[in-house]
Design a protein around this motif. Structure first.
Motif, short mmCIF file in Angstrom:
data_model
loop_
_atom_site.label_atom_id
_atom_site.label_comp_id
_atom_site.label_asym_id
_atom_site.label_seq_id
_atom_site.Cartn_x
_atom_site.Cartn_y
_atom_site.Cartn_z
N GLN A 53 0.82 -1.22 0.00
CA GLN A 53 0.00 0.00 0.00
C GLN A 53 0.86 1.27 0.00
N ASN A 54 1.95 1.25 0.73
CA ASN A 54 2.78 2.44 0.90
C ASN A 54 3.83 2.60 -0.20
N SER A 55 3.91 1.67 -1.12
CA SER A 55 4.86 1.77 -2.22
C SER A 55 4.34 2.77 -3.25
N THR A 56 5.25 3.46 -3.91
CA THR A 56 4.88 4.39 -4.97
C THR A 56 4.35 3.61 -6.17
N SER A 63 9.55 6.12 -4.86
CA SER A 63 10.05 7.17 -5.73
C SER A 63 9.69 8.56 -5.24
N ASP A 64 10.51 9.54 -5.65
CA ASP A 64 10.16 10.94 -5.43
C ASP A 64 9.27 11.47 -6.55
N LYS A 65 9.03 10.64 -7.55
CA LYS A 65 8.18 10.94 -8.71
C LYS A 65 8.73 12.07 -9.58
N VAL A 66 10.02 12.37 -9.43
CA VAL A 66 10.65 13.41 -10.23
C VAL A 66 11.92 12.86 -10.89
N LEU A 67 12.83 12.34 -10.07
CA LEU A 67 14.16 12.00 -10.53
C LEU A 67 14.57 10.56 -10.22
N THR A 68 14.14 10.05 -9.08
CA THR A 68 14.69 8.80 -8.59
C THR A 68 13.62 7.78 -8.19
N TYR A 98 15.68 9.45 -13.98
CA TYR A 98 17.12 9.53 -14.14
C TYR A 98 17.81 8.36 -13.43
N MET A 99 17.35 8.04 -12.24
CA MET A 99 18.05 7.09 -11.39
C MET A 99 17.07 6.01 -10.91
N VAL A 100 17.38 4.77 -11.23
CA VAL A 100 16.62 3.62 -10.71
C VAL A 100 17.65 2.69 -10.07
N ASP A 101 17.55 2.54 -8.77
CA ASP A 101 18.53 1.77 -8.01
C ASP A 101 17.88 0.60 -7.29
#
Length: 137
Positions: free
Chosen positions: A37-40, A61-66, A99-102
């Motif tokens: 539930q708490n996952s983006t 995610s921050d829904k912008v960059l990462t 940009y960043m997927v870790d």
């Protein structure tokens, strides 16, 4: 197998009990549901015959960059059928504009993720194993 990208219509009772295999102190089913539930972002593999969730991947995610992928799980009796690869591919496609997927994984799993288009790198981590079952409400 049906692949879903949300929890819409999925109840806690549909989460198969075979997840977190080998964890000494796994999350309860309720905490597992809260994780989802708490996952983006989340992708679920649902067995059409049993209507049980048998695999999942999640991202924060921050829904912008990462974005960070903390968990990929397929219950043992459904492994080696391409479900995990399908979940990873769907998640990476969903995250393709970031940009960043870790993610962090053990060395023996690095080749698996390299085959999905990711690169090996170095990183840092901290684990509080006494909290492995989840933070209390």
């Amino acid at each position: 197998m049906e692949y879903l990208y949300s929890l819409d219509g999925i109840s806690e009772e549909q989460l198969d009990s075979g997840f977190f295999d080998g964890w000494p102190n796994p999350p309860s089913r309720a905490n597992f549901y809260r994780i989802l539930q708490n996952s983006t972002y989340v992708w679920l593999a649902v067995d059409k015959d049993s209507n049980k969730v048998v695999g999942f991947i999640n991202a924060i995610s921050d829904k912008v960059l990462t974005a960070y992928i903390p968990l990929l799980e397929v219950i043992p009796e459904y492994q080696k059928q391409g479900i995990g690869s399908e979940l990873v591919d769907r998640m990476l496609e969903q995250l393709k504009d970031y940009y960043m997927v870790d993610l962090l994984c053990d060395a023996d799993l690095q080749g698996y993720y390299e085959n999905r288009g990711m690169r090996v790198t170095t990183g840092m981590m901290k684990r509080n194993y006494n909290q492995q079952s989840g933070k209390a409400l």
